[in-house]
Design a protein around this motif. Structure first.
Motif, PDB file in Angstrom:
ATOM      1  N   ARG A  80       0.823  -1.206   0.000  1.00 46.61           N
ATOM      2  CA  ARG A  80       0.000   0.000   0.000  1.00 46.61           C
ATOM      3  C   ARG A  80       0.862   1.263   0.000  1.00 46.61           C
ATOM      4  N   ASN A  81       2.171   1.092  -0.078  1.00 51.24           N
ATOM      5  CA  ASN A  81       3.085   2.228   0.076  1.00 51.24           C
ATOM      6  C   ASN A  81       3.456   2.841  -1.265  1.00 51.24           C
ATOM      7  N   PHE A  82       3.406   4.161  -1.321  1.00 48.35           N
ATOM      8  CA  PHE A  82       3.782   4.915  -2.518  1.00 48.35           C
ATOM      9  C   PHE A  82       4.892   5.892  -2.120  1.00 48.35           C
ATOM     10  N   ARG A  83       5.997   5.883  -2.870  1.00 49.56           N
ATOM     11  CA  ARG A  83       7.173   6.661  -2.486  1.00 49.56           C
ATOM     12  C   ARG A  83       7.743   7.433  -3.683  1.00 49.56           C
ATOM     13  N   ASN A  84       8.630   8.367  -3.367  1.00 49.61           N
ATOM     14  CA  ASN A  84       9.337   9.202  -4.339  1.00 49.61           C
ATOM     15  C   ASN A  84      10.100   8.316  -5.333  1.00 49.61           C
ATOM     16  N   ILE A  85       9.793   8.453  -6.619  1.00 48.56           N
ATOM     17  CA  ILE A  85      10.418   7.579  -7.617  1.00 48.56           C
ATOM     18  C   ILE A  85      11.905   7.884  -7.800  1.00 48.56           C
TER      19      ILE A  85
END
Length: 577
Positions: free
Chosen positions: A436-441
């Motif tokens: 469920r984690n979204f981070r800086n690409i």
């Protein structure tokens, strides 16, 4: 009890005096005597640095200490004359009146009154935040340059030569070079010998009154060998007696000329004081109130001005000695003031043969610690931008002058604040695996993105200063997707506020996306931001269905409604993180 609690907010002495014990007094007595003895030669030296007769340094070490002990919140802060403020006094007041003249003395005392009033008002109106515009690199650059100026200004007393009064180090050094042949051997021997002795004593025992030792030895040697007849400049006669209460006339024209100096001393003095007060308070596990500290310093300067004191503030070295010697409460400062009071009542004749070279040596050793080489090395490794600010302020202070240098530093600080506010951090997000984690690409290269969905996080309040940056970054990312883009998800979890300009830009952005057939979801908006979006009807216009608890909910909803799966073949636009 409630009335006592309210009163103690304005008079912090009430808090410590009602719980005072013999154990407290033992530490306070030792610290008070130690700092009082240290302050006698230091106060006279700083008065000389400020362009005043030595006695005014002792006057500035009596009433301000007592008043701060009553109204200040730090239990160990040692208030009194300090090198930085003394330099600012001679630099500012010296432009209006001849240094050392009766008018100069009157204006220096008026400056103390102005500083006190300004600091008191800042404290009462809770404006301590103003000092935040003096960043640490700026203050470090200013104090480092001031240390060089202060040290160079004492060469005439240290070497026994006549030099022009100037705040430009290169002019002083040129004067020393030109007059090197006529340096007085006795004066320079006393001055340099005093510096060496102070350093040796401090290495042996930091709390030992090294300044008093060189004062006693220098006075005995000068008197015993009649060196005052051989060209060694001495302090001479110092008036005996406590400072008298004086009500001086207020001149608006003089005050207007002094105002820039008053403002600079108020802010710089407070910065120096609050920095050391917080450090000592953290060590002992209590807190100081920044606004009450302004009140305490303000009252100390106002009261001191009525008793012939020039501006004072908390000093680094004396506070450290006060703490090491066992100070528990403000009683230590009151005892120090009593020591100084007894000195001006009974002992001033003993300082008649005190060489000016000894006072110069005390000043030079004291300000050597202000040159912050450690901070320069640290910033070289960690933050070159802050190092550039430090260096610019340092050079400006040396090249342009004291007040001009600090003005350059303040302007630099404001520019950095404005620039940082206008270009806050923002980034495109990608999903980490199946989590469920979204981070800086940029920081997580393995984070996956979909050509149909742009997830964008903006890490600041959205307001008039940064809306252009917000728009430009989104336009750049949207243009890179081309016709494939179907959805923009704005991760608003880091947007803690939004103003009317931000609302207008957001509404324009929504309309622009609608024209392109692209949906907008907003995820993670906090309560205050949602309230504003609701008040201005954006939630109603977008529909509550387009607002989500977090990015994962928004992404899941999009794919389930479209009955699609993510296409992670898209290579994201490489932009700065």
């Amino acid at each position: 009890m409630k009335n006592s609690s309210k009163l103690s907010r304005f008079i912090p002495m009430i808090d410590w005096i009602k719980n005072y014990s013999s154990g407290h007094f033992k530490g306070d007595l030792n610290a008070g005597i130690t700092v009082g003895i240290m302050l006698i030669p230091q106060g006279m030296a700083y008065a000389v640095l400020a362009g005043l007769p030595p006695i005014y340094g002792l006057y500035a070490s009596i009433v301000p200490l007592i008043l701060y002990a009553i109204f200040g919140t730090s239990r160990q802060l040692a208030v009194g004359p300090v090198a930085m403020v003394s330099l600012l006094v001679v630099a500012g007041v010296g432009e209006i009146a001849e240094v050392g003249s009766d008018r100069f003395i009157q204006l220096a005392i008026m400056t103390a009154m102005g500083v006190g009033v300004f600091q008191l008002l800042m404290g009462l109106f809770r404006m301590g935040f103003l000092v935040n515009f003096l960043s640490h690199p700026v203050l470090s650059g200013f104090t480092s340059a001031a240390a060089l100026i202060i040290g160079a200004s004492q060469f005439k007393n240290l070497l026994g030569i006549d030099l022009p009064r100037t705040n430009y180090v290169h002019e002083i050094l040129m004067g020393v070079f030109e007059k090197a042949a006529i340096i007085d051997p006795y004066t320079s021997a006393i001055g340099i010998g005093a510096i060496v002795l102070i350093i040796m004593i401090r290495k042996w025992k930091p709390t030992f009154p090294s300044a008093l030792v060189v004062v006693v030895l220098g006075t005995l040697v000068t008197a015993g060998f009649g060196l005052d007849q051989q060209g060694v400049a001495i302090v001479g006669e110092i008036p005996r007696g406590l400072p008298s209460l004086e009500i001086f006339s207020f001149n608006l024209g003089d005050f207007q000329q002094l105002l820039p100096t008053i403002l600079v001393i108020s802010l710089v003095g407070y910065m120096e004081s609050i920095a050391v007060a917080k450090a000592i308070a953290n060590k002992h596990g209590y807190k100081v109130d920044p606004n009450q500290e302004l009140v305490g310093l303000g009252v100390a300067n106002i009261g001191g001005a009525f008793f012939q004191s020039y501006p004072t503030t908390g000093g680094f070295s004396r506070t450290a000695v006060n703490d090491q010697a066992g100070a528990q409460t403000g009683m230590a400062s009151i005892i120090s003031a009593a020591i100084i009071g007894l000195t001006v009542l009974l002992l001033t004749p003993l300082f008649y043969y005190l060489p000016m070279a000894v006072l110069a040596s005390i000043i030079i050793v004291a300000v050597a610690g202000l040159f912050d080489a450690a901070e320069m090395k640290y910033l070289w490794k960690t933050d070159r931008k802050d190092l550039a600010m430090l260096a610019t302020t340092f050079v400006a202070t040396l090249a342009l002058g004291i007040e001009e240098g600090i003005l350059v530093g303040v302007v630099l600080s404001l520019i950095v604040v404005i620039y940082s506010s206008s270009k806050p951090h923002s980034t495109e997000l990608g999903r980490l695996g199946e989590t469920r984690n979204f981070r800086n690409i940029q920081r997580y290269p393995k984070a996956k993105t979909d050509r149909k969905v742009l997830i964008y996080r903006f890490d600041s309040a959205l307001f008039f200063a940064n809306v252009t940056h917000f728009q430009d970054r989104l336009d750049e990312l949207i243009a890179a997707r081309g016709d494939d883009l179907e959805l923009v998800i704005l991760d608003a979890s880091s947007i803690h506020d939004i103003d009317s300009t931000g609302i207008h830009v957001l509404r324009d952005f929504i309309e622009d996306l609608q024209d392109k057939g692209i949906e907008l979801y907003i995820a993670g908006a906090i309560g205050p931001v949602r309230d504003k979006l609701k008040t201005c009807d954006i939630i109603q216009e977008m529909g509550i269905k387009n607002f989500f608890f977090d990015v994962h909910d928004a992404v899941t909803t999009f794919y389930s409604e479209k009955n699609q799966h993510p296409d992670y073949e898209y290579s994201p636009l490489q932009t700065n993180s």
